[in-house]
Design an enzyme around this catalytic site. Structure first.
Site, PDB file in Angstrom:
ATOM      1  N   TYR A   1       6.630 -10.785   3.520  1.00 21.66           N
ATOM      2  CA  TYR A   1       7.852 -10.165   3.077  1.00 21.66           C
ATOM      3  C   TYR A   1       8.530  -9.452   4.600  1.00 21.66           C
ATOM      4  O   TYR A   1       7.509  -8.746   5.060  1.00 21.66           O
ATOM      5  CB  TYR A   1       8.057  -9.136   2.251  1.00 21.66           C
ATOM      6  CG  TYR A   1       9.186  -8.257   1.782  1.00 21.66           C
ATOM      7  CD1 TYR A   1       9.255  -6.907   2.188  1.00 21.66           C
ATOM      8  CD2 TYR A   1      10.437  -9.011   1.329  1.00 21.66           C
ATOM      9  CE1 TYR A   1      10.409  -6.200   1.810  1.00 21.66           C
ATOM     10  CE2 TYR A   1      11.408  -8.254   1.224  1.00 21.66           C
ATOM     11  CZ  TYR A   1      11.412  -6.667   1.392  1.00 21.66           C
ATOM     12  OH  TYR A   1      12.806  -5.942   1.041  1.00 21.66           O
TER      13      TYR A   1
ATOM     14  N   LYS B   1       7.323   2.444   8.626  1.00 23.67           N
ATOM     15  CA  LYS B   1       6.465   3.134   7.826  1.00 23.67           C
ATOM     16  C   LYS B   1       5.741   4.259   8.656  1.00 23.67           C
ATOM     17  O   LYS B   1       6.349   5.518   8.788  1.00 23.67           O
ATOM     18  CB  LYS B   1       5.445   2.266   7.092  1.00 23.67           C
ATOM     19  CG  LYS B   1       6.346   1.217   6.130  1.00 23.67           C
ATOM     20  CD  LYS B   1       5.246   0.441   5.592  1.00 23.67           C
ATOM     21  CE  LYS B   1       6.083  -0.649   4.747  1.00 23.67           C
ATOM     22  NZ  LYS B   1       6.464  -0.482   3.437  1.00 23.67           N
TER      23      LYS B   1
ATOM     24  N   ASP C   1       5.100  -8.954  12.654  1.00 25.55           N
ATOM     25  CA  ASP C   1       5.889  -7.852  11.686  1.00 25.55           C
ATOM     26  C   ASP C   1       4.747  -6.871  11.351  1.00 25.55           C
ATOM     27  O   ASP C   1       4.130  -6.902  10.346  1.00 25.55           O
ATOM     28  CB  ASP C   1       6.357  -8.445  10.607  1.00 25.55           C
ATOM     29  CG  ASP C   1       7.082  -7.521   9.576  1.00 25.55           C
ATOM     30  OD1 ASP C   1       7.736  -7.801   8.739  1.00 25.55           O
ATOM     31  OD2 ASP C   1       6.917  -6.198   9.835  1.00 25.55           O
TER      32      ASP C   1
HETATM   33  P1  KE4 Z   1      12.176  -1.664   4.899  1.00 28.75           P
HETATM   34  O1  KE4 Z   1      13.435  -2.320   5.089  1.00 28.75           O
HETATM   35  O2  KE4 Z   1      11.663  -1.428   3.089  1.00 28.75           O
HETATM   36  O3  KE4 Z   1      11.789  -0.068   5.377  1.00 28.75           O
HETATM   37  O4  KE4 Z   1      10.877  -2.293   5.543  1.00 28.75           O
HETATM   38  C1  KE4 Z   1      10.993  -3.821   4.971  1.00 28.75           C
HETATM   39  C2  KE4 Z   1       9.658  -4.475   5.263  1.00 28.75           C
HETATM   40  C3  KE4 Z   1       9.294  -5.224   6.446  1.00 28.75           C
HETATM   41  N1  KE4 Z   1       7.891  -5.651   6.877  1.00 28.75           N
HETATM   42  C4  KE4 Z   1       7.132  -5.493   5.943  1.00 28.75           C
HETATM   43  C5  KE4 Z   1       5.836  -6.074   6.427  1.00 28.75           C
HETATM   44  C6  KE4 Z   1       7.264  -4.841   4.841  1.00 28.75           C
HETATM   45  O5  KE4 Z   1       6.146  -4.374   4.103  1.00 28.75           O
HETATM   46  C7  KE4 Z   1       8.379  -4.321   4.632  1.00 28.75           C
HETATM   47  C8  KE4 Z   1       8.639  -3.193   3.309  1.00 28.75           C
HETATM   48  N2  KE4 Z   1       7.460  -3.101   2.657  1.00 28.75           N
HETATM   49  C9  KE4 Z   1       8.002  -2.918   1.119  1.00 28.75           C
HETATM   50  C10 KE4 Z   1       6.534  -2.851   0.367  1.00 28.75           C
HETATM   51  N3  KE4 Z   1       5.855  -3.937   0.057  1.00 28.75           N
HETATM   52  C11 KE4 Z   1       8.725  -1.588   1.057  1.00 28.75           C
HETATM   53  C12 KE4 Z   1       8.809  -1.294  -0.569  1.00 28.75           C
HETATM   54  C13 KE4 Z   1      10.098  -1.283  -1.003  1.00 28.75           C
HETATM   55  O6  KE4 Z   1      10.582  -2.632  -0.948  1.00 28.75           O
HETATM   56  O7  KE4 Z   1      10.617  -0.518  -1.900  1.00 28.75           O
END
Ligand code: KE4
Length: 425
Positions: free
Chosen positions: A142, A265, A237
């Protein structure tokens, strides 16, 4: 009616599913989410006063734990001078210098406010720099919710079982190729058929969004080799793995250097910060020094920079190693519980990020992950929650420890999860 239920009733009238991010709605485990009141260290309390040991930590950012004193002090000190300027500050320079010192393959970077912005911008830059359109991603990974990545994504989309999100035009989705993680034959096939039009290969160096799935020994080097052979750019990523799986992230842990990296994060310590960066010759193509446009009102926000700087400054290699040791103890404890109870189970960790599946064989791909006993996971999740342990509300997520998860917290967690597994069987 509990206060959580009352607040969620109001929330559902305001927000889709009553949440501001889908995975929080407990769709992956059933039942109602609780509403949190506050957090401190390894613990959170809901609005009805229940206490939980927290292994989600806001989905990864809180490597020092909730309300870490050094972070609060930095925020307090910064906010009194103003919260946002839209003008360069020294704080963003200091956080940028901290990151590039620890990840020296990041020669230049740009701060943004979410991981989605970071990966979306990195892909735009890769497409501009190569003059190509296609991107290769891997099932179960993701990379945020930009159109190009909502093609068999992991995390929320996988949990919701939506292989392709509506609203993503076929013209866009068709430019995104997907292959199974750790599948060298599939990788070679994509390289053969599409290598000349491949702008980028993007990967979670360790998957945290299909559950926890580590790379096979030769997988990341193979991505580097295919990128070099085809002229595609390799994007790591590291929004989740950065400053989690090693002090210098995936490049330190696996010895493979990408062309571009995305971070998020941990580098915000709980405030909205993400970044993309890497080779200087690529990053100089980003506006205003180059033609690739990307911008953001709150990019480099001083409060967020202060939160990230305080977090990374406290996260010394020694502290990182201590949290990793505690993560290893937790994983060992979980394996022992499952073995004693004769439950098919596999668990692993990288640094302070961990995961497990109710399945005997190791999980090497998203297809493997989906074979695990998700129904047992749902029962286990709720049994754990009832016993004061908050795990990610989805079988397709990872877990995290913080500096505040001490030996006592780990021991209490293992004891409670042993009871929870007994209740879930
Ligand atoms: P954000 O746009 O949510 O800040 O980041 C996206 C993203 C990009 N790349 C990786 C590897 C990520 O894990 C994420 C976001 N992770 C999720 C949890 N699996 C965020 C939690 C959510 O979607 O509320």
């Amino acid at each position: 009616m509990t206060r959580s239920a009352e607040i969620m009733q109001r929330a559902r009238a305001l927000f889709p599913g009553g949440v501001n991010s889908p995975v929080r709605a407990f769709g992956g485990v059933g039942g109602e989410p609780f509403v949190v009141e506050r957090g401190e260290g390894a613990r959170i309390w809901d609005v009805d006063g229940r206490e939980y040991l927290d292994y989600v930590l806001s989905w990864g950012p809180l490597v020092l734990g909730h309300a870490a004193p050094v972070v609060l002090d930095a925020l307090r000190d910064t906010m009194e001078r103003g919260t946002s300027f839209g003008i360069p500050t020294e704080l963003e320079v200091r956080l940028g210098e901290c990151i590039t010192q620890r990840m020296q393959h990041i020669e230049m970077l740009r701060f943004v406010s979410s991981g989605t912005e970071a990966t979306m911008s990195a892909l735009r830059l890769a497409r501009a720099a190569t003059g190509r359109s296609r991107v290769l991603k891997f099932d179960g990974c993701y990379h945020g919710h930009a159109d190009a990545f909502l093609v068999r994504a992991g995390s929320g989309v996988a949990t919701l079982g939506l292989p392709n999100s509506p609203g993503v035009p076929d013209a866009v989705a068709s430019l995104t190729l997907t292959a199974p993680y750790n599948d060298l034959a599939a990788l070679a096939a994509v390289a053969t058929r599409h290598g000349n039009d491949l702008a980028a290969i993007i990967v979670e160096p360790v998957i945290g969004n299909a559950g926890f799935i580590p790379p096979d020994l030769g997988f990341l080097p193979a991505l580097r080799q295919v990128a070099d052979q085809t002229g595609a750019l390799l994007i790591f990523d590291e929004v989740m793995t950065g400053f989690r799986i090693a002090p210098g992230g995936a490049t330190e842990r696996f010895g493979v250097t990408p062309d571009l990296v995305t971070l998020g994060k941990v580098i915000g310590g709980g405030l909205p910060v993400a970044a993309y960066g890497g080779r200087r010759d690529l990053m100089e193509q980003v506006a205003p020094t180059g033609p690739v446009y990307q911008a953001g009102t709150l990019s480099g926000n001083p409060l967020a920079m202060a939160g990230g700087l305080a977090t990374l400054t406290a996260l010394t290699p020694e502290l990182h190693a201590r949290i990793e040791r505690r993560t290893a103890s937790l994983v060992m404890g979980l394996r022992e519980i499952a073995a004693r109870r004769g439950v098919p189970f596999t668990a692993d960790h990288a640094g302070s990020m961990f995961g497990f599946f109710f399945r005997a064989e190791p999980v090497r791909s998203f297809a493997d992950a989906k074979q695990a006993d998700v129904e047992l996971f749902k029962r286990f999740f709720h049994a754990a929650l009832e016993r004061g342990v908050y795990l990610a509300p989805s079988a397709f997520e990872a877990g995290f420890l913080s500096a505040a998860h001490g030996d006592a917290e780990i021991a209490a967690t293992i004891e409670r999860l042993d009871e929870a597994l007994g209740a879930a069987l």
